[in-house]
Design an enzyme around this catalytic site. Structure first.
Site, PDB file in Angstrom:
ATOM      1  CE1 TYR A  59     -26.074  42.633-102.300  1.00 46.38           C
ATOM      2  CE2 TYR A  59     -26.996  41.389-100.460  1.00 46.38           C
ATOM      3  CZ  TYR A  59     -25.983  41.603-101.368  1.00 46.38           C
ATOM      4  OH  TYR A  59     -24.865  40.807-101.348  1.00 46.38           O
TER       5      TYR A  59
ATOM      6  CE  LYS B  50     -23.140  43.598-100.649  1.00 43.42           C
ATOM      7  NZ  LYS B  50     -23.234  42.250-100.052  1.00 43.42           N
TER       8      LYS B  50
END
Length: 349
Positions: free
Chosen positions: A186, A216
């Protein structure tokens, strides 16, 4: 001190097929400054899924980062969650949600409250949502572990992770806790304060963590994003998290997007993605420019979680209540002018 974040995802399975629950963990590097010194720490996100075998699935499409419904007294309002899900699926055409995250004010709720919310979101989403990602991150490892424990009865076969320099072994140890789960990195430097290249984090990660499954990417460095897509393995997913730059990310090969504005702009963003997929770049660009016009207007007037939540209330008619302190409620006049701007730009869904 360090902190841990964990997310849970629920997906639908084929009709009559027995549910198979799996987890996906997102890890990110965090930066916390204490008494003048800076340290980086890993943040972990875990996802629970009702889905097909890992080899057959890939996180794609729009994911709405949801707000947490509260009463006027500031208590969690479980009754509104069902209506919220119906609004997203029926009105916005959004079939994936990310709950109890930053938009959902996760750090303003107790562990007990977050357990209740996670269970209710997942329960109400069954048969309606493709994916439900529940953030269970906390400011300490023990609280995160307690939240994850409510899902330990599930079968595990998915994860998300990351690594960078000296943090490789730390993240490797996180992955070992659930070695069959897909791991994703992330990347959100504006929040973590760690300005490393995501592409550097991805390089060689599959050798350290065989279950690595993607990233992400919530940064604005499009060259770095492009390098992530270029390096991405066939089974990986690259998800973009800056709503106002989505078209650029799609052009670079992003597989999906996670954002708060998809709560009320999902139907229009789905049209953007559809136009892009058809090769109609002019139409896709037109919609992206409209999104930028609205967000630029809102940001100039102050656009924090409290304002964003009130805007969602105005546009959806849902009873989401005020934010919880320290996030301040939005003055009605401030939100109303942003809502009027929205209606002047976008047609009714």
């Amino acid at each position: 001190m360090g902190y841990l974040k964990v997310h849970l995802v629920t997906q639908k399975v084929k009709q009559h097929a027995p549910p198979t629950l799996s987890y996906v963990a997102f890890c990110e590097l965090g930066k916390i400054t204490s008494t003048g010194s800076s340290q980086t720490h890993g943040q972990t996100f875990v996802v629970m899924s009702l889905m097909a075998p890992a080899a057959e699935r890939k996180l794609t499409g729009l994911v709405a980062a949801t707000f947490t419904p509260l009463t006027t007294q500031g208590e969690i309002n479980l009754k509104e969650i069902g209506r919220y899900i119906d609004y997203l699926t029926e009105k916005q055409g959004v079939n994936n949600i990310f709950v109890n995250g930053t938009t959902g004010e996760s750090m303003s709720f107790s562990v007990a409250e977050r357990k209740i919310l996670a269970e209710e979101w997942c329960q109400k989403a069954k048969g309606k949502m493709d994916q439900v990602i529940v953030h269970v991150g906390c400011m300490n490892l023990k609280d995160s572990q307690e939240l994850v424990m409510i899902f330990t009865h599930c079968h595990c076969n998915d994860l998300f992770t990351s690594r960078y320099c000296s943090y490789q072994m730390f993240l490797h140890e996180v992955a070992l806790a659930a070695p069959t789960l897909p791991f994703y990195y992330y990347h959100i430097p504006a929040v973590t304060g760690v300005n490393v290249l995501a592409s550097d984090v991805l390089e060689g990660i599959e050798e350290l963590i065989p279950s690595f499954s993607g990233v992400k990417f919530s940064g604005v460095d499009l060259m770095d994003l492009g390098q992530c897509v270029s390096y991405s393995q066939p089974r990986w997913s690259v998800l973009y998290g800056v709503d106002e730059q989505l078209l650029a990310a799609l052009a670079l090969g992003a597989h999906g997007a996670v954002g708060s504005t998809y709560n009320y702009m999902g139907c229009h963003v789905n049209e953007l993605i559809s136009a892009f997929d058809k090769g109609d770049i002019v139409q896709a660009r037109r919609i992206q420019f409209k999104m930028q016009e609205l967000l630029s207007y809102a940001q100039k007037r102050g656009f924090d979680v409290g304002v964003n939540k009130q805007l969602m209330i105005e546009l959806s008619g849902l009873n989401l209540g005020p934010p919880r302190l320290p996030v301040m409620p939005c003055p009605h006049e401030q939100c109303l002018c942003i809502a009027q701007k929205y209606h002047s730009i976008f047609p009714e869904c």
